[in-house]
Structure formats: structure tokens, C-alpha cells
Design an enzyme around this catalytic site. Sequence first.
Site, PDB file in Angstrom:
ATOM      1  N   GLU A 477       0.806  -1.232   0.000  1.00  0.00           N
ATOM      2  CA  GLU A 477       0.000   0.000   0.000  1.00  0.00           C
ATOM      3  C   GLU A 477       0.838   1.280   0.000  1.00  0.00           C
ATOM      4  O   GLU A 477       0.393   2.296  -0.509  1.00  0.00           O
ATOM      5  CB  GLU A 477      -0.970  -0.006   1.177  1.00  0.00           C
ATOM      6  CG  GLU A 477      -1.944  -1.173   1.099  1.00  0.00           C
ATOM      7  CD  GLU A 477      -3.031  -1.141   2.157  1.00  0.00           C
ATOM      8  OE1 GLU A 477      -3.539  -0.058   2.456  1.00  0.00           O
ATOM      9  OE2 GLU A 477      -3.357  -2.219   2.686  1.00  0.00           O
ATOM     10  N   GLU A 745       2.668  -7.551   9.945  1.00  0.00           N
ATOM     11  CA  GLU A 745       1.389  -6.840  10.059  1.00  0.00           C
ATOM     12  C   GLU A 745       0.459  -7.539  11.049  1.00  0.00           C
ATOM     13  O   GLU A 745      -0.236  -6.884  11.821  1.00  0.00           O
ATOM     14  CB  GLU A 745       0.728  -6.794   8.676  1.00  0.00           C
ATOM     15  CG  GLU A 745      -0.633  -6.126   8.664  1.00  0.00           C
ATOM     16  CD  GLU A 745      -1.233  -6.078   7.265  1.00  0.00           C
ATOM     17  OE1 GLU A 745      -0.762  -6.834   6.389  1.00  0.00           O
ATOM     18  OE2 GLU A 745      -2.173  -5.295   7.068  1.00  0.00           O
TER      19      GLU A 745
HETATM   20  C1  BGC Z   1      -3.224  -1.191   6.184  1.00  0.00           C
HETATM   21  C2  BGC Z   1      -3.148  -0.849   7.634  1.00  0.00           C
HETATM   22  C3  BGC Z   1      -4.279   0.076   7.959  1.00  0.00           C
HETATM   23  C4  BGC Z   1      -5.542  -0.707   7.738  1.00  0.00           C
HETATM   24  C5  BGC Z   1      -6.785   0.018   8.093  1.00  0.00           C
HETATM   25  C6  BGC Z   1      -4.493  -1.968   6.012  1.00  0.00           C
HETATM   26  O1  BGC Z   1      -4.674  -2.443   4.750  1.00  0.00           O
HETATM   27  O2  BGC Z   1      -2.103  -1.866   5.749  1.00  0.00           O
HETATM   28  O3  BGC Z   1      -1.997  -0.897   8.257  1.00  0.00           O
HETATM   29  O4  BGC Z   1      -4.215   0.744   9.150  1.00  0.00           O
HETATM   30  O5  BGC Z   1      -5.592  -1.223   6.438  1.00  0.00           O
HETATM   31  O6  BGC Z   1      -7.886  -0.428   7.411  1.00  0.00           O
END
Ligand code: BGC
Length: 899
Positions: A477, A745
Amino acid sequence: MVLQKEKEEMLGVRVPTNLLCEYTSNPLGIDVVQPRFFWVCNHSERGQIQSAYQILVGSNWANLDTENGDEWDSGKVVSEESINISYAGNSLESGKTYFWKVRIWDKNGKVSTWSKVATFEMSLLKPDDWKAHWIGLSDKKNEKGPLFRKEFKLDKDIARARVYISGLGYYELRINGKRVGDYVLDPGRTDYSKRVLYVTYDITNFLKKGTNAVGIMLGNGWYNAQGVMGEVSYGLPKLILQINIDFVDNTTTRIISDSTWKIADGPIISNNVYLGESYDARLEKPGWDTPNYNDITWNDAKIVESPGGVMKAQMLQPIKVLRIIKPIKITNPKSGIYIYDMGQNMVGWVKLFVRGIRGTKITLKFAERLYDNGMINPKTAGSEFGITQTETYILKGKDIEVWQPRFTYHGFRYVEVTGFLGKPTLESIKGCVVHSAVEHIGEFTTSSALLNQIQRNILWTQLGNLHSVPTDCPHREKSGWLGDAQVTAEEAIYNFNMSRFYTKWLNDIMGAQDEETGDLPAIVPSKRVKKGGAPPAWGSAYILIPWYLYLYYGDERVLKQHYGGMSRWVDFLSNKAKDYILSYGLGDWCPPGYVSPKNTPVTLTSTGYYYYNVLIISQVAQILGKSDDAIKYSKLANCIKMAFNNKFFNENDNYYATGSQCSNAFPLFLGLVPEDRKMAVLKNLVRDIVEIHKSHLNTGIFGTKYMMEVLTNYGQVSIAYTIATQTTYPSWGYEISKGATTLWEVWDYGATRDGYPDRSRNHPMFGSISSWFYKTLAGINIDPAGPGWWLIIIKPHIVGDLDYVSASIKTIRGMVSSSWTRRDSSLVLNVILPVNSQARVSVPKMGLESVIVKESGRTIWKDGSYVEGVMGIVGGDKGEDYVTFDIGSGSYFFEMSGE
Ligand code: BGC
């Protein structure tokens, strides 16, 4: 023989050092019209404070040498402040360099010698200073990295030359065949319709009398990131450039971007910040950036519309290649496919060294993991979301060719190389580590190899996610998610100088706020199709980050600048709340087993954050002297508190909501729990951790940060320590046991129980534990009553099997350090404080009933009371677990042992 002057400097007040202007050493190109000054005071004595200072700002070096502050002479100002001193002299002019120095008086009235002279230079302050035009491509669609060039003659000797440039999305500037500067992925990313950052370079030595050539290569960057992760294109790449030249004869001239520039396709045949870059070396145009190149076949550049945003000087640290690493292994799992292991999950790109036949195409693919068969598994790096980080290079077929991409970056540990003629070796690629060049200011080491490795993983992850915006991950992202940034901000601030970086990002947030409603997007900057408001825990970044800048840098200006926006955000939450309860949001994101929060209600986290926001804004209002607002918000905080307890508190059994770890820890952290129930709620929290989860956390990104702090502050530090040092799932140590060199993550190795596929291996959000390391293990804390490291609390915790902990932070006021070593039942603790700081130091008694405390060999605590007489120490206090002393600046060596 020591000269008299040096002798004076060694004894007593010493010359101020580390002169900064707007948090920067000798900045080139700032557009703050009342810049702030900072310096570090030095003194040979303990317990010293500055009693006064004098600043001189001159229009040239010679003036300052003769103590002539012709732009500003502050005079002797009685003040202890050595940070955030605003310039108050003549108005500063565009493009001018200023010289400044400072001297200080100590508390005894002794004056230091003048500091070394520092400089700051103004950028283009008025729109009218820009004479250049935005220029770009004439065709509708052009994926290629276009080249722009211009030749010009200078017929006089040059005294000084500056270039002001912005090239969107990214640019590379070359003059007379040489690359200007070492910034990459420049300028910093913003919403270009609101603000465009431009960069100033000193190019005096790049230009010469005679013919000169400027060449610029443009990349799509974030200006044209269309088609990936919902990003929307702003348009085709464009640039603006202005060179201001002063000649030795005092005349000036200007070179500007306009329609006389020439433009052609370059060797970059495609580039996308997410997907990668393709380069055909056969299309290179040798000499294009040097004078007398024949550009007859080139097209005329077109004057195009500006991107819309105001031009602002880029004042945050640039992105650079900051480290080169060599691969540790190369394998050949299939014929013609070579896999490199960089030995570290890293962010940046690789530099390729290759020799071969013209036209040969080499492909590089990047991934964080391998499949069992040795092939790369690009899923966690975004391939599940349609992003396969890929580079291609086509050889021109001449000698050894060295290539690296310019306008993209990746997150990876493994690189797949195909198309190589013959067998690549470990020398065929090198890893280039790329991120914003924030200074590393924190050091933290312990006797535990595991903790050291966790800290190391955090540093790599944090740095890999600083690319002019704090990002969630470097591959999938690359987005400035507000929640991820706020929960790691203290960690980042303890480890790196984040002042300039966050100052810039807060301006991005300000620009992204919905003017009417006060709502914020969840990602900043962004031009994604999907707008959508920020979940409360995410939008809280706009409250917490200014607050941290105030706490850790004493930055009141940032509070003033953003108060309007911050209070609008809080008011927006109030409008969304029903009976003081906020029931939307994303909650305690990514708890073990899941991505979305499963065990803690979203309503609890969102309402808790609402309360936290209101509490802070009322304090900010107080600081800024807005007492009506302060009262209004603190009343509101009380109403939220009541509503929160009514809704979530189970009075019979003393737990909140579901009784999950976050459900109980967050209200304890926020001070929402009724005084007489705190211990009972804590007991339930501890039971959940110890009995139900076998001393493991069961929290998401927010619960994890606050639970560790709550356990520490409520006397349960050994449980926090056990959580921190677990090596089984879910824990930081578990990730390391699986080979992690960065933070994941999610806590899970494979897919989560709510069905999400393999998630990223480079997400900083669980790195908040690093600030806990500093705060708890080393015990270095800010006292909110003395922001900017003026009042400090040093309270180390001697836990578990730790034999020593050593931490130091180069704060805005100077070095703060706390290091301890345990020897059986005695302890030595070394504390260092800068001039102008005071600390309350708690020396742990390590379970002993009565103790003796010595400082540098002299007894300062005996028979249960304080023994006076040691310089710098002004008093001692008995506590159950600690003996506490108040100290001033200097270095202290405490020894604690049983009496
Ligand atoms: C991101 C996150 C983010 C989250 C919130 C994810 O896809 O990588 O770290 O805070 O979405 O929806």
C-alpha cells in the site's frame, strides 16, 4: 600549553553547540518567515541552567565576526529557554543567506564564548519570486521517463547560484553531466493539488562561464500512480525549475523552465512507484545532459498547467540511499532462475552489475518470503493485491553495466533474477536501503539478545516506512494510514529525529481535512477514489502527533498552527457521537488470529479514543490560553467518561465490555476507571493475560501499546516483561523464531482466522513496544509539565533476567541517558542530563528493605534518609520500591546496595 581561552572553555560555561534553525543544521531553503533557533548548552558543572542568551543574526559573515547583528540582535534575554526561540529581526528576504550565532550566560551569570557561526537560507517566499513555468509533455499518455534539457551561456564569473526545482512525480536533476545532490524519490509526496514541495540546491560549483546544460529526467511517482491501490492520477509528469545566478560583478541572471526547453523520451520505458521500473539501456542518449549536445530531433516542451498546489519549501529530511548491503546467499531453484537472499527484509532497490550481449533482458522480482521449493513467494509483498514488484533492464552490451531504478522502491528480502547470461554471483547485485534521512538519535541495548533483536527489527521496519510520509508498509500500500502512524509515533520519536518529518505530515493532514465537517481521511496524503472518513483511532493522529511534538520538542507553534484543525476534528467526533458514544471505526486492529478486531468492541476503542482526543485538546487549549475551550472540553471529557462507564463497565465483576485485554487496559490507561475499582479491573486484566492467554498478549495495534504501559504503571512490570520476551505465538519473539528481521502486520505466520491471506512482513504498527523499552526498562520519560525534555523522569525497572540496559537519546536539549547494570543485589545506574534539564531519578531498591545509595563514591542515602552535600542533587525521597532524587544537569553515577 593550554591557551587561556581554551581553559575558560573547559571550566564553567562552555560554548553552545548543535545550532539548529527550524530543527535543521544550516538549512538551505526554508520558507518560515520567523524561523526558530535551537542550541545545546554545555557546562563543566552539574546542575547548570542557562540564565540568559543573546542571538546575533547578520547579513554576512564579516558582520557577525565583529559582533554586528545587523539583521537581529536579540540583546541579552533573560531566559532558560534554549529551544524554539523565534527570530524577531528585520524581515527575511527570498533567496538570502543569513548567519547567526549565540552565547549564553549560566546560572552564576558567567557568559560563554560565542558559538560557531551557523547559517540559514530563505527560499522563494512570494509567489512572484517564481518566474519559471511548469512544463511538460505534449502527448496525452506517456509512460516513459521523459528527458528535459536546456542549454544556456553565462558570460561572466559566477559568485553564487541556486536552483529551485520541483519535478512531479519524481525528478532527477543533472547539470553539465553531473547529478545534482543525492536525494532520491524527490520531492516529498503531498496532495499536489494542495501543496507542492520544491527543493533548493547550491549549484555554484556546477555552473561555469561559457555554455552550460541542465538535464532533468521525470518519473511518474505519486503524481501518476494510477491504477494501483485505487490511486488516481493527477496528470502527466511535469516540472518547474528556476536557477538564480549572482555574478562576481554584482549582476544577476535567471534561467527558468519555459517552452524553449527540449523534451524527448528517455531510456526508462515504464515506471510505477508500486510496480517497478523498466529500463532499456539501448535508448540512452549519451551526452544529453552536457553542453553542445545535438537535440535537433527533440520536441519543444509545453507550458502546462500548474498542479494547483501552493509551492512550499521542502523542509523535511530528503529520501536517500542510506546503506548498501550485500546479499548473503544465492540459489538456483530452477534452470535460469536465481534467487538472492539479502539477509534482511529491506526497503529500497538493488543495484545491478552485469555484462552481456546488447538486447539481453534481465528481470528482477522482489519478495519477502520463499516457498518451500526455494522460489519467491511475493504474496506478502502485495501480489495478492495485484502488485508484483518487478524491474527489467535491457542491456546496451558494453563493458560492465551498472543500473538501479530511479522512480520506484520495494519491500523485499529475496530477489529473483532471470535472463542473466551465464551465472550471476554474489557481486552481481547490491541492496540499496532507501528511506527519509531522519537522524538516528536513540540507542537502546540490553543484556537480552532477544530484546536487542526486537529493537533491531523495529528500527528496520520504522525506517523502511518513512518515505516523506509515514507508511503502513513499503510494498502493498505504501500509504500514510493515520492509525499506524499515531500508534508508532512515540517509538519513532524515541529512536529518530522526527520533528521535521511530522511537521510536514501534519501540514498534509491539515490540507486533507474536510473544511466543512472537520472529518479526516484515513490515509494522508491520498487521492484515492474512495474517500471515506477516518476511523476515530486513525484520525486521532491529528491530535496525538501535534501533542507529541509539543511534549518531545517543546513545539508550541505546531499546537497553535493546528489548533483550529484539531478542535474541528474533535467537534466532528462530537457530532458523530450519540449520547457521547462513538460506534463506528475499525477498533483494535489485527489482534492475534484476525485482521479485524474480534475480541474488543469497536465502540469501546472508538469512544476511548474520543475521550483521549477531548482530554488532549482541553490541555492544548489550556496551554494556548484558550480557557473557555479548555473548560468546555474538560466538561465534555467528563460526560464521555460517564457514558463510557455506563455502557462498558460491569460493576459487579469489575471488567469492561468483553473483558478482553484491550477492553480493560485501555480504560485503565485513559484514567476512566473509577478510583476504587482500578485494582479490581487490573486483576481481571492480569488474569486474562496469565491464566487465559498463558502470559501472552491478545491485543491489536492499539491495545498492545496501552496495555504494556498500564501493566508498568500499575506495578505489573514483570508480566509486561514476560509478554515482551515470549517466543511462542503470539509475540515479537515468535516472529523472530520464524526468521523475521522486520515486524509483521499480523501476529500470524499464515492466513488469519478471518480469512485474510498472507499479510505484510513489514508493518511498523506493533513497534510501539520500543518506546516502552526506553520508558520502562531504561526508565527515560518526559514529565508533561516540562515539555521538550526540560523535566524528565528517570525510573528504570530491573526485571526478569536482565543484567543491564543502556539507553541514550540525543534530545532537542542535548543527551539524555540512563544505563544500569545489576550485580547480584546491588545496582549501578548512570544518568546523563543536558544543561537546562532537571530529572526526578528513582533508584530501584530491588526488593531490599533498607539501602545505601552512593553517587560517584559519596553517600547520598543512608539510614532511610537523604544525606546532603553532593553537587547537583537537591533532595531525596523514600518510596517502597525506589529511592528518589532530584538532580540537575550532568553525569551521575549511582550505586545502590543493601545497608
Ligand atoms: C493497512 C493498515 C491500515 C488498515 C486500516 C491496512 O490495509 O495496511 O496498516 O491501518 O488497512 O484499514
